[in-house]
Design a protein around this motif. Sequence first.
Motif, PDB file in Angstrom:
ATOM      1  N   GLN A 153      32.739  36.111  44.174  1.00 27.59           N
ATOM      2  CA  GLN A 153      31.867  37.784  44.055  1.00 27.59           C
ATOM      3  C   GLN A 153      33.287  38.644  42.739  1.00 27.59           C
ATOM      4  OE1 GLN A 153      30.082  39.913  46.000  1.00 27.59           O
ATOM      5  NE2 GLN A 153      29.602  41.689  45.067  1.00 27.59           N
ATOM      6  N   GLY A 154      34.423  38.137  43.858  1.00 28.73           N
ATOM      7  CA  GLY A 154      35.124  39.147  43.673  1.00 28.73           C
ATOM      8  C   GLY A 154      35.603  38.550  41.898  1.00 28.73           C
ATOM      9  N   TYR A 155      36.411  37.507  41.554  1.00 33.59           N
ATOM     10  CA  TYR A 155      36.400  36.930  40.275  1.00 33.59           C
ATOM     11  C   TYR A 155      36.124  36.789  39.425  1.00 33.59           C
ATOM     12  CZ  TYR A 155      40.499  33.991  43.704  1.00 33.59           C
ATOM     13  OH  TYR A 155      40.727  34.019  44.760  1.00 33.59           O
ATOM     14  N   PHE A 156      35.003  37.162  39.353  1.00 30.65           N
ATOM     15  CA  PHE A 156      33.850  37.305  38.576  1.00 30.65           C
ATOM     16  C   PHE A 156      33.816  38.775  37.876  1.00 30.65           C
ATOM     17  CE2 PHE A 156      30.694  33.336  39.893  1.00 30.65           C
ATOM     18  CZ  PHE A 156      31.295  32.360  39.168  1.00 30.65           C
ATOM     19  N   GLU A 157      33.306  39.947  39.340  1.00 24.01           N
ATOM     20  CA  GLU A 157      33.887  41.080  38.829  1.00 24.01           C
ATOM     21  C   GLU A 157      34.739  41.153  38.513  1.00 24.01           C
ATOM     22  OE1 GLU A 157      32.897  43.315  42.402  1.00 24.01           O
ATOM     23  OE2 GLU A 157      30.411  42.730  42.370  1.00 24.01           O
ATOM     24  N   LYS A 158      36.365  40.662  38.530  1.00 26.01           N
ATOM     25  CA  LYS A 158      37.102  41.207  37.964  1.00 26.01           C
ATOM     26  C   LYS A 158      37.616  40.963  36.255  1.00 26.01           C
ATOM     27  CE  LYS A 158      42.023  40.982  37.779  1.00 26.01           C
ATOM     28  NZ  LYS A 158      42.985  40.329  39.469  1.00 26.01           N
ATOM     29  N   ALA A 159      36.415  39.531  36.674  1.00 26.59           N
ATOM     30  CA  ALA A 159      36.179  39.027  35.145  1.00 26.59           C
ATOM     31  C   ALA A 159      35.635  39.500  33.792  1.00 26.59           C
ATOM     32  CB  ALA A 159      35.781  37.592  34.576  1.00 26.59           C
ATOM     33  N   LEU A 160      33.899  40.285  34.572  1.00 21.66           N
ATOM     34  CA  LEU A 160      33.650  41.068  33.659  1.00 21.66           C
ATOM     35  C   LEU A 160      34.044  42.394  33.611  1.00 21.66           C
ATOM     36  CD1 LEU A 160      29.973  40.796  35.449  1.00 21.66           C
ATOM     37  CD2 LEU A 160      31.003  39.260  32.871  1.00 21.66           C
ATOM     38  N   ARG A 161      35.315  43.127  33.916  1.00 14.92           N
ATOM     39  CA  ARG A 161      35.821  44.333  33.727  1.00 14.92           C
ATOM     40  C   ARG A 161      37.017  44.266  33.033  1.00 14.92           C
ATOM     41  NH1 ARG A 161      36.379  44.715  39.435  1.00 14.92           N
ATOM     42  NH2 ARG A 161      38.160  44.463  39.844  1.00 14.92           N
ATOM     43  N   LEU A 162      37.399  43.139  33.436  1.00 16.48           N
ATOM     44  CA  LEU A 162      38.367  42.677  31.564  1.00 16.48           C
ATOM     45  C   LEU A 162      37.844  42.348  30.807  1.00 16.48           C
ATOM     46  CD1 LEU A 162      41.101  40.378  34.669  1.00 16.48           C
ATOM     47  CD2 LEU A 162      41.214  43.171  33.709  1.00 16.48           C
ATOM     48  N   SER A 163      37.489  41.691  30.406  1.00 15.76           N
ATOM     49  CA  SER A 163      36.555  40.734  29.473  1.00 15.76           C
ATOM     50  C   SER A 163      34.774  41.284  29.549  1.00 15.76           C
ATOM     51  CB  SER A 163      36.807  39.449  29.530  1.00 15.76           C
ATOM     52  OG  SER A 163      36.480  39.276  28.205  1.00 15.76           O
ATOM     53  N   PRO A 164      34.273  42.557  29.095  1.00 20.22           N
ATOM     54  CA  PRO A 164      32.521  43.223  30.044  1.00 20.22           C
ATOM     55  C   PRO A 164      32.305  42.246  28.403  1.00 20.22           C
ATOM     56  CG  PRO A 164      34.388  44.752  28.876  1.00 20.22           C
ATOM     57  CD  PRO A 164      34.965  43.597  29.107  1.00 20.22           C
ATOM     58  N   THR A 165      33.158  42.266  26.791  1.00 18.71           N
ATOM     59  CA  THR A 165      31.951  41.688  25.407  1.00 18.71           C
ATOM     60  C   THR A 165      32.307  40.488  25.210  1.00 18.71           C
ATOM     61  OG1 THR A 165      33.812  42.795  24.116  1.00 18.71           O
ATOM     62  CG2 THR A 165      31.618  44.196  25.123  1.00 18.71           C
TER      63      THR A 165
END
Length: 183
Positions: A153-165
């Motif tokens: 979950q932490g990895y996925f959430e960080k990925a979405l924060r860094l590259s939301p589009t």
Amino acid sequence: RMAEMERIRTKPTDSMDAYDLYLRALQAFYYELSRDRFETAVALLKKALQIDPEFVSAKGLLTLTYTSQYSYGWLDAAGRDHALSLCREILTKGWDDADALAGAGHAIAGIAKDYEQGWRAVERALTLNPNSARVLATAGWICCHLSQGEKAQGYFEKALRLSPTAPETTYISAGLALSLLLQ
């Protein structure tokens, strides 16, 4: 800052033709999830590697494409063998390309079911580029395979924060949903 300057100095390939094929393969892979588009990406990447056999970014994307084909049931035995051969090459030559290492790690985990070796490749990729959404998503998926939902979950959430589009947000969001189910 020093790491970024070093990355700028290193070119993925000297061949503009190989690089053009790589960029076209990226589009085929990320923007339309279909069997035909994956086959197009594979063909383009194989052509790029014919031009520049040492183009590690192309090798990494090819392993990732093979892994996606495998997960959909579209990869034949020859593709599986080629994917794992590329993974061994990426890992043994000591190339420091975070995306290639992540692709190899994902293929080793996803195709060969060797989650520990896949995780080691992704750990190395995270060391090289801890802010790559692609690398973070791969780390999340391997954590899911290892039933480590909270870590994933932490990895996925960080990925979405860094590259939301980014085009891979669907893939990241699916991983996030799975990570929540594992908790």
